[in-house]
Design an enzyme around this catalytic site. Structure first.
Site, PDB file in Angstrom:
ATOM      1  N   GLY A  11       0.829  -1.213   0.000  1.00 46.26           N
ATOM      2  CA  GLY A  11       0.000   0.000   0.000  1.00 46.26           C
ATOM      3  C   GLY A  11       0.854   1.250   0.000  1.00 46.26           C
ATOM      4  O   GLY A  11       0.571   2.212   0.709  1.00 46.26           O
ATOM      5  N   SER A  13       1.381   3.343  -2.499  1.00 44.73           N
ATOM      6  CA  SER A  13       1.053   4.335  -3.536  1.00 44.73           C
ATOM      7  C   SER A  13       0.341   5.550  -2.964  1.00 44.73           C
ATOM      8  O   SER A  13       0.066   6.505  -3.685  1.00 44.73           O
ATOM      9  CB  SER A  13       0.164   3.689  -4.610  1.00 44.73           C
ATOM     10  OG  SER A  13      -1.055   3.285  -4.026  1.00 44.73           O
ATOM     11  N   GLY A  15      -1.135   7.643   1.045  1.00 44.92           N
ATOM     12  CA  GLY A  15      -1.323   7.687   2.489  1.00 44.92           C
ATOM     13  C   GLY A  15      -0.112   7.284   3.313  1.00 44.92           C
ATOM     14  O   GLY A  15       1.027   7.681   3.034  1.00 44.92           O
ATOM     15  N   ASP A  53      -1.014  -6.615  -5.998  1.00 41.72           N
ATOM     16  CA  ASP A  53      -2.390  -6.700  -5.503  1.00 41.72           C
ATOM     17  C   ASP A  53      -2.379  -7.782  -4.428  1.00 41.72           C
ATOM     18  O   ASP A  53      -2.197  -8.967  -4.729  1.00 41.72           O
ATOM     19  CB  ASP A  53      -3.342  -7.076  -6.650  1.00 41.72           C
ATOM     20  CG  ASP A  53      -4.784  -7.163  -6.164  1.00 41.72           C
ATOM     21  OD1 ASP A  53      -5.016  -7.206  -4.936  1.00 41.72           O
ATOM     22  OD2 ASP A  53      -5.695  -7.192  -7.022  1.00 41.72           O
ATOM     23  N   SER A 131      -3.008  -2.241  11.763  1.00 33.73           N
ATOM     24  CA  SER A 131      -4.411  -2.468  12.103  1.00 33.73           C
ATOM     25  C   SER A 131      -5.091  -1.113  12.182  1.00 33.73           C
ATOM     26  O   SER A 131      -4.938  -0.264  11.300  1.00 33.73           O
ATOM     27  CB  SER A 131      -4.498  -3.253  13.415  1.00 33.73           C
ATOM     28  OG  SER A 131      -5.840  -3.445  13.782  1.00 33.73           O
ATOM     29  N   TYR A 145     -14.880  -4.143   8.306  1.00 37.44           N
ATOM     30  CA  TYR A 145     -13.552  -3.546   8.524  1.00 37.44           C
ATOM     31  C   TYR A 145     -13.061  -3.877   9.929  1.00 37.44           C
ATOM     32  O   TYR A 145     -11.939  -4.370  10.102  1.00 37.44           O
ATOM     33  CB  TYR A 145     -13.639  -2.026   8.334  1.00 37.44           C
ATOM     34  CG  TYR A 145     -12.312  -1.329   8.542  1.00 37.44           C
ATOM     35  CD1 TYR A 145     -11.289  -1.440   7.609  1.00 37.44           C
ATOM     36  CD2 TYR A 145     -12.088  -0.550   9.677  1.00 37.44           C
ATOM     37  CE1 TYR A 145     -10.071  -0.790   7.796  1.00 37.44           C
ATOM     38  CE2 TYR A 145     -10.873   0.103   9.866  1.00 37.44           C
ATOM     39  CZ  TYR A 145      -9.868  -0.023   8.927  1.00 37.44           C
ATOM     40  OH  TYR A 145      -8.663   0.599   9.106  1.00 37.44           O
ATOM     41  N   ALA A 147     -13.985  -6.248  11.883  1.00 34.86           N
ATOM     42  CA  ALA A 147     -13.757  -7.694  12.015  1.00 34.86           C
ATOM     43  C   ALA A 147     -12.418  -8.085  11.383  1.00 34.86           C
ATOM     44  O   ALA A 147     -11.656  -8.879  11.950  1.00 34.86           O
ATOM     45  CB  ALA A 147     -14.899  -8.466  11.363  1.00 34.86           C
ATOM     46  N   SER A 148     -12.098  -7.481  10.234  1.00 35.54           N
ATOM     47  CA  SER A 148     -10.833  -7.845   9.555  1.00 35.54           C
ATOM     48  C   SER A 148      -9.622  -7.378  10.365  1.00 35.54           C
ATOM     49  O   SER A 148      -8.609  -8.067  10.435  1.00 35.54           O
ATOM     50  CB  SER A 148     -10.795  -7.256   8.140  1.00 35.54           C
ATOM     51  OG  SER A 148     -10.637  -5.847   8.177  1.00 35.54           O
ATOM     52  N   LYS A 149      -9.731  -6.211  11.003  1.00 38.62           N
ATOM     53  CA  LYS A 149      -8.600  -5.698  11.786  1.00 38.62           C
ATOM     54  C   LYS A 149      -8.480  -6.444  13.119  1.00 38.62           C
ATOM     55  O   LYS A 149      -7.366  -6.676  13.606  1.00 38.62           O
ATOM     56  CB  LYS A 149      -8.751  -4.191  12.018  1.00 38.62           C
ATOM     57  CG  LYS A 149      -8.667  -3.353  10.739  1.00 38.62           C
ATOM     58  CD  LYS A 149      -7.296  -3.423  10.059  1.00 38.62           C
ATOM     59  CE  LYS A 149      -7.131  -2.397   8.956  1.00 38.62           C
ATOM     60  NZ  LYS A 149      -5.848  -2.474   8.243  1.00 38.62           N
TER      61      LYS A 149
HETATM   62  N1  LIG Z   1      -6.548   6.817   7.524  1.00 35.23           N
HETATM   63  C1  LIG Z   1      -7.117   6.378   8.625  1.00 35.23           C
HETATM   64  O1  LIG Z   1      -7.892   7.126   9.259  1.00 35.23           O
HETATM   65  C2  LIG Z   1      -6.784   5.000   9.147  1.00 35.23           C
HETATM   66  C3  LIG Z   1      -7.094   4.719  10.485  1.00 35.23           C
HETATM   67  C4  LIG Z   1      -6.789   3.473  11.001  1.00 35.23           C
HETATM   68  C5  LIG Z   1      -6.164   2.517  10.209  1.00 35.23           C
HETATM   69  N2  LIG Z   1      -5.863   2.790   8.916  1.00 35.23           N
HETATM   70  C6  LIG Z   1      -5.202   1.740   8.124  1.00 35.23           C
HETATM   71  O2  LIG Z   1      -3.949   2.233   7.692  1.00 35.23           O
HETATM   72  C7  LIG Z   1      -3.565   1.585   6.459  1.00 35.23           C
HETATM   73  C8  LIG Z   1      -3.192   2.653   5.441  1.00 35.23           C
HETATM   74  O3  LIG Z   1      -4.336   3.445   5.178  1.00 35.23           O
HETATM   75  P1  LIG Z   1      -4.256   4.935   4.588  1.00 35.23           P
HETATM   76  O4  LIG Z   1      -4.950   5.808   5.542  1.00 35.23           O
HETATM   77  O5  LIG Z   1      -2.879   5.247   4.166  1.00 35.23           O
HETATM   78  O6  LIG Z   1      -5.235   4.748   3.324  1.00 35.23           O
HETATM   79  P2  LIG Z   1      -5.111   5.160   1.776  1.00 35.23           P
HETATM   80  O7  LIG Z   1      -4.577   6.538   1.636  1.00 35.23           O
HETATM   81  O8  LIG Z   1      -6.460   4.859   1.201  1.00 35.23           O
HETATM   82  O9  LIG Z   1      -4.029   4.132   1.192  1.00 35.23           O
HETATM   83  C9  LIG Z   1      -4.317   2.768   1.128  1.00 35.23           C
HETATM   84  C10 LIG Z   1      -3.209   2.058   0.368  1.00 35.23           C
HETATM   85  O10 LIG Z   1      -3.543   0.648   0.326  1.00 35.23           O
HETATM   86  C11 LIG Z   1      -3.354   0.204  -1.013  1.00 35.23           C
HETATM   87  N3  LIG Z   1      -4.194  -0.962  -1.313  1.00 35.23           N
HETATM   88  C12 LIG Z   1      -5.530  -1.083  -1.161  1.00 35.23           C
HETATM   89  N4  LIG Z   1      -5.925  -2.281  -1.630  1.00 35.23           N
HETATM   90  C13 LIG Z   1      -4.808  -2.927  -2.076  1.00 35.23           C
HETATM   91  C14 LIG Z   1      -4.559  -4.177  -2.673  1.00 35.23           C
HETATM   92  N5  LIG Z   1      -5.545  -5.049  -2.939  1.00 35.23           N
HETATM   93  N6  LIG Z   1      -3.278  -4.514  -2.995  1.00 35.23           N
HETATM   94  C15 LIG Z   1      -2.255  -3.646  -2.749  1.00 35.23           C
HETATM   95  N7  LIG Z   1      -2.434  -2.432  -2.207  1.00 35.23           N
HETATM   96  C16 LIG Z   1      -3.695  -2.082  -1.871  1.00 35.23           C
HETATM   97  C17 LIG Z   1      -3.669   1.418  -1.881  1.00 35.23           C
HETATM   98  O11 LIG Z   1      -2.981   1.326  -3.128  1.00 35.23           O
HETATM   99  P3  LIG Z   1      -3.615   0.934  -4.547  1.00 35.23           P
HETATM  100  O12 LIG Z   1      -5.024   1.429  -4.580  1.00 35.23           O
HETATM  101  O13 LIG Z   1      -2.684   1.612  -5.518  1.00 35.23           O
HETATM  102  O14 LIG Z   1      -3.505  -0.560  -4.610  1.00 35.23           O
HETATM  103  C18 LIG Z   1      -3.047   2.544  -1.053  1.00 35.23           C
HETATM  104  O15 LIG Z   1      -1.680   2.678  -1.363  1.00 35.23           O
HETATM  105  C19 LIG Z   1      -4.770   0.732   6.058  1.00 35.23           C
HETATM  106  O16 LIG Z   1      -4.548  -0.614   6.440  1.00 35.23           O
HETATM  107  C20 LIG Z   1      -5.925   1.340   6.858  1.00 35.23           C
HETATM  108  O17 LIG Z   1      -6.964   0.410   7.086  1.00 35.23           O
HETATM  109  C21 LIG Z   1      -6.165   4.020   8.362  1.00 35.23           C
END
Ligand SMILES: NC(=O)c1ccc[n+]([C@@H]2O[C@H](COP(=O)([O-])OP(=O)(O)OC[C@H]3O[C@@H](n4cnc5c(N)ncnc54)[C@H](OP(=O)(O)O)[C@@H]3O)[C@@H](O)[C@H]2O)c1
Length: 278
Positions: A11, A13, A15, A53, A131, A145, A147-149
């Site tokens: 992930g 690309s 965030g 992926d 997580s 979501y 449940a998965s975390k």
């Molecule tokens: N932001 C929040 O408020 C928050 C809070 C708690 C936890 N989190 C967790 O933190 C992590 C990062 O989230 P973020 O906030 O940075 O979100 P984000 O900006 O939406 O980035 C998510 C990243 O995951 C990648 N991704 C999604 N599905 C994928 C797949 N099938 N294969 C490979 N890459 C995949 C996306 O890349 P592509 O689309 O290019 O594949 C993207 O780079 C996640 O696990 C999220 O659940 C986020």
């Protein structure tokens, strides 16, 4: 001379994953970032972008095999790829619920299985699993979501005990609300998952407005979280759980230790938003 360490970040690309890739690279690590939108992964000296992926076994194998062929070792795997397949439980199709687990849980599980033989042979390694405070806390429309975390956390704790004798640790980072694309994707999915004539439309409208205003007030940045990932990857005596803020830690504490109080606070928030709940 100490050789640079090798980290794989899923992930990368967008965030937190992208910010972490930049931080590790700035610290002199050799970084492999994977995501489906490979064109959005920054590249540079010691930074490699690979198409990944995490729901696809062939893609996972190619990602790890490329790193092992080029570097012959791997020090840290950061299982960060994830998203929210949000929506009312009654409306989210099981196909989409499975997709949620394939991404947030089984992707991490498969990549970890692929790196463990090398880490065991090295007698060192670290798996950092991203997580959420939502792995312990919960709110409506986030069931699959959460449940998965929660699954990722139980799995990580079990793994940590199994691999510790080989010099490997499995660690959980639990971000709270952080400025990224995550919220918009989750809200888009809520609307996509609504069935025709869904009885939850009003609720979704209410939550949508409230989530938008909450998102505007979020203070944590992806750069803040990248620093937490870095600490989890490098602390010589890592903790089981890493948080970005005291309030994130507190939310998890209340959800775990005082479940009735936590539920009351969820209901109170919904009432504040105008939802008629008991
Ligand atoms: N932001 C929040 O408020 C928050 C809070 C708690 C936890 N989190 C967790 O933190 C992590 C990062 O989230 P973020 O906030 O940075 O979100 P984000 O900006 O939406 O980035 C998510 C990243 O995951 C990648 N991704 C999604 N599905 C994928 C797949 N099938 N294969 C490979 N890459 C995949 C996306 O890349 P592509 O689309 O290019 O594949 C993207 O780079 C996640 O696990 C999220 O659940 C986020």
């Amino acid at each position: 001379m100490t050789l640079p360490k090798i980290v794989a970040i899923t992930g990368a690309s967008n965030g937190m994953g992208k910010a972490a890739l930049e931080l590790f690279a700035a610290q002199g690590w050799i970084v492999y970032g994977g995501a489906r939108h490979v064109e959005n992964i920054p590249t540079g000296t010691n930074v490699h972008a690979l198409k990944l992926d995490v729901t696809d076994s062939t893609s996972n194998q190619h990602f790890i095999q490329t790193i092992l062929t080029e570097q012959n070792r791997i020090d840290v795997l950061i299982n960060n790829a994830g998203y929210g397949e949000n929506g009312p439980i009654e409306d989210v199709s099981l196909a989409n619920a499975r997709k949620q687990f394939e991404t947030n849980f089984f992707g991490a599980a498969e990549l970890t299985q692929l790196v463990l033989p090398t880490m065991r042979a090295q007698k060192s390694g670290r798996i950092v699993n991203i997580s959420s405070i939502g792995g312990d806390a919960y709110s409506p429309l986030g069931a699959y979501y959460h449940a998965s975390k929660a699954a990722l956390q139980q799995w990580s704790d079990t793994l940590d005990i199994e691999v510790q004798p080989f010099g490997i640790r499995s660690i959980i980072v639990q971000p709270g609300g952080t400025q990224s694309a995550w919220g918009a994707t989750a809200m888009e999915n809520v609307r996509k998952n609504l069935q025709p004539n869904s009885p939850y439309v009003d609720f979704v409208d209410l939550m949508g407005k409230s989530l938008d205003s909450d998102a505007q007030g979020m203070s944590a940045t992806v750069e803040d979280l990248a620093k937490v990932f870095y600490a989890a990857a490098t602390d010589s005596k890592p903790k089981r759980r890493y948080f970005n803020s005291l309030s994130d830690r507190l939310i998890v504490y209340v959800a775990r230790a005082h479940p009735k109080l936590f539920r009351k606070s969820v209901l109170k928030t919904l009432k504040r938003w105008g939802k008629d709940v008991k």
